[in-house]
Design an enzyme around this catalytic site. Structure first.
Site, PDB file in Angstrom:
ATOM      1  N   THR A   1       0.866  -1.249  -0.066  1.00  0.00           N
ATOM      2  CA  THR A   1      -0.023   0.005   0.081  1.00  0.00           C
ATOM      3  C   THR A   1       0.980   1.221  -0.001  1.00  0.00           C
ATOM      4  O   THR A   1       2.018   1.196  -0.265  1.00  0.00           O
ATOM      5  CB  THR A   1      -1.141  -0.082   1.222  1.00  0.00           C
ATOM      6  OG1 THR A   1      -2.011   1.100   1.129  1.00  0.00           O
ATOM      7  CG2 THR A   1      -0.324  -0.166   2.640  1.00  0.00           C
TER       8      THR A   1
ATOM      9  N   LYS B   1       3.688   0.908  -3.987  1.00  0.00           N
ATOM     10  CA  LYS B   1       3.222   0.253  -4.905  1.00  0.00           C
ATOM     11  C   LYS B   1       4.130   0.506  -6.182  1.00  0.00           C
ATOM     12  O   LYS B   1       4.148  -0.512  -6.945  1.00  0.00           O
ATOM     13  CB  LYS B   1       1.720   0.703  -5.328  1.00  0.00           C
ATOM     14  CG  LYS B   1       0.938   0.450  -4.251  1.00  0.00           C
ATOM     15  CD  LYS B   1      -0.729   0.749  -4.475  1.00  0.00           C
ATOM     16  CE  LYS B   1      -1.487   0.564  -3.331  1.00  0.00           C
ATOM     17  NZ  LYS B   1      -3.017   1.123  -3.874  1.00  0.00           N
TER      18      LYS B   1
ATOM     19  N   ASP C   1      -6.047  -2.478  -8.024  1.00  0.00           N
ATOM     20  CA  ASP C   1      -6.723  -1.356  -7.598  1.00  0.00           C
ATOM     21  C   ASP C   1      -7.802  -0.529  -8.653  1.00  0.00           C
ATOM     22  O   ASP C   1      -8.770  -0.257  -8.327  1.00  0.00           O
ATOM     23  CB  ASP C   1      -5.608  -0.318  -7.672  1.00  0.00           C
ATOM     24  CG  ASP C   1      -4.691  -0.415  -6.140  1.00  0.00           C
ATOM     25  OD1 ASP C   1      -5.584  -0.990  -5.182  1.00  0.00           O
ATOM     26  OD2 ASP C   1      -3.769  -0.148  -6.400  1.00  0.00           O
TER      27      ASP C   1
ATOM     28  N   GLY D   1      -4.882  12.330  -9.108  1.00  0.00           N
ATOM     29  CA  GLY D   1      -3.912  11.360  -8.606  1.00  0.00           C
ATOM     30  C   GLY D   1      -3.524  10.255  -9.582  1.00  0.00           C
ATOM     31  O   GLY D   1      -4.319   9.293  -9.809  1.00  0.00           O
TER      32      GLY D   1
ATOM     33  N   GLY E   1      -0.718   7.922  -9.147  1.00  0.00           N
ATOM     34  CA  GLY E   1       0.432   7.290  -8.541  1.00  0.00           C
ATOM     35  C   GLY E   1       0.099   5.872  -8.689  1.00  0.00           C
ATOM     36  O   GLY E   1      -0.454   5.268  -9.776  1.00  0.00           O
ATOM     37  N   GLY E   2       0.701   5.122  -7.734  1.00  0.00           N
ATOM     38  CA  GLY E   2       0.440   3.580  -7.722  1.00  0.00           C
ATOM     39  C   GLY E   2      -1.008   3.174  -7.911  1.00  0.00           C
ATOM     40  O   GLY E   2      -1.154   2.141  -8.744  1.00  0.00           O
ATOM     41  N   ALA E   3      -2.024   3.775  -7.246  1.00  0.00           N
ATOM     42  CA  ALA E   3      -3.252   3.183  -7.539  1.00  0.00           C
ATOM     43  C   ALA E   3      -4.034   3.911  -8.479  1.00  0.00           C
ATOM     44  O   ALA E   3      -4.659   3.393  -9.438  1.00  0.00           O
ATOM     45  CB  ALA E   3      -4.163   3.348  -6.185  1.00  0.00           C
TER      46      ALA E   3
ATOM     47  N   GLY F   1     -13.779   4.999   0.513  1.00  0.00           N
ATOM     48  CA  GLY F   1     -12.572   4.165   0.073  1.00  0.00           C
ATOM     49  C   GLY F   1     -12.946   2.559   0.500  1.00  0.00           C
ATOM     50  O   GLY F   1     -12.418   1.760  -0.087  1.00  0.00           O
TER      51      GLY F   1
END
Length: 268
Positions: free
Chosen positions: A70, A74, A111, A135, A137-139, A246
């Site tokens: 998490t 990621k 994700d 956003g 990023g990773g997700a 979430g």
């Protein structure tokens, strides 16, 4: 949930920094138990600088059979697995790995599917809609891909890191020509607005989106699980918007995570 710890118990760490906010260990362990797997999901608070060494130690621990990554790990995990799936390579990040029988580690990213499955469970479809995602990023990169894969008419991306945003736009445009562009924190003119940043997790965080501009017809989705109702989500609800917290995302991808970390999920 009835877990009996023995010398044969399998370990599935979930690593993050911070980690206190995660709600997943109990739920994922329950799913393992229901599937007859003698295993537990354990939280691990690992700073970014120490993460590669942590993953190496987990790979050396033979009863660690999978690992969940998490925030903020990621993207780093992509380079730490032996065989990332096509989904993970496209997203540029891995949120779950499992150890194959031959000892190699396969990385996947659930994700995007989890986020959009959660939205669908709320009765909303992004098909034919104009979407804004904050956003990448990773997700966020995985979520952006899934929004377009599910038929959104157009997707605008906003990220404080403009280089990361432009790289994501370039990858998405190659797969979905003419359907992605740069956006801003202003949600005006969109049907679907998603937050895929950790902004809102800590008290005093600024709003990731100009939430005061939300309109009743819009659907607003969040990725943060704690607090369940972030400040920007509270504004959206006060304005009459339909929303997904979430927890909606996580609950929707719980089985996907267990499939991936145990190797039950198809690699692709």
């Amino acid at each position: 949930m009835d877990v009996t710890l023995t010398g044969e118990t399998l370990l599935f760490p979930i690593a993050g920094d911070p980690i206190a906010q995660v709600k997943s260990p109990e739920l994922l362990t329950r799913i393992l138990v229901e599937r007859g797997v003698n295993g537990i999901v354990m939280p691990a608070h690992v700073p970014a600088a120490e993460y590669p060494a942590f993953v190496a130690a987990m790979k050396a621990t033979q009863n660690v059979r999978g690992l969940i990554a998490t925030v903020p790990h990621k993207q780093a995990t992509l380079a730490l697995c032996d065989f990332p799936t096509e989904r993970a390579r496209f997203a540029g990040s891995v949120n779950v790995m499992h150890r194959r029988a031959d000892g190699a580690w396969v990385g996947d990213n659930t994700d995007g599917q989890g986020y959009l499955n959660g939205v669908a469970a709320c009765g909303y479809s992004v098909a034919g809609k104009r979407a804004l995602l904050v956003g990448v990023g990773g997700a966020g990169a995985a979520i952006a891909y899934e929004i377009l894969a599910r038929g959104a008419a157009h997707l605008a991306l906003h990220d404080a890191d403009t280089a990361r945003r432009e790289a994501a736009i370039a990858r998405l445009d190659a797969r979905f020509p003419g359907k992605v562009s740069a956006g801003s924190a202003d949600p005006t003119g969109y049907d679907f607005i998603g937050n895929a940043t950790p902004v809102g997790m800590r008290a005093g965080d600024p709003l990731p989106i100009e939430a005061e501009k939300y309109e009743r017809h819009q659907f607003v989705a969040e990725c943060i699980t704690q607090p369940e109702i972030t400040p920007q989500l509270a504004i959206a609800r006060a304005k009459g918007c339909a929303t997904m917290s979430g927890l909606g995302m996580f609950n929707a991808q719980a089985d996907l995570l267990v499939d991936a970390m145990t190797g039950a999920r198809a690699e692709g």
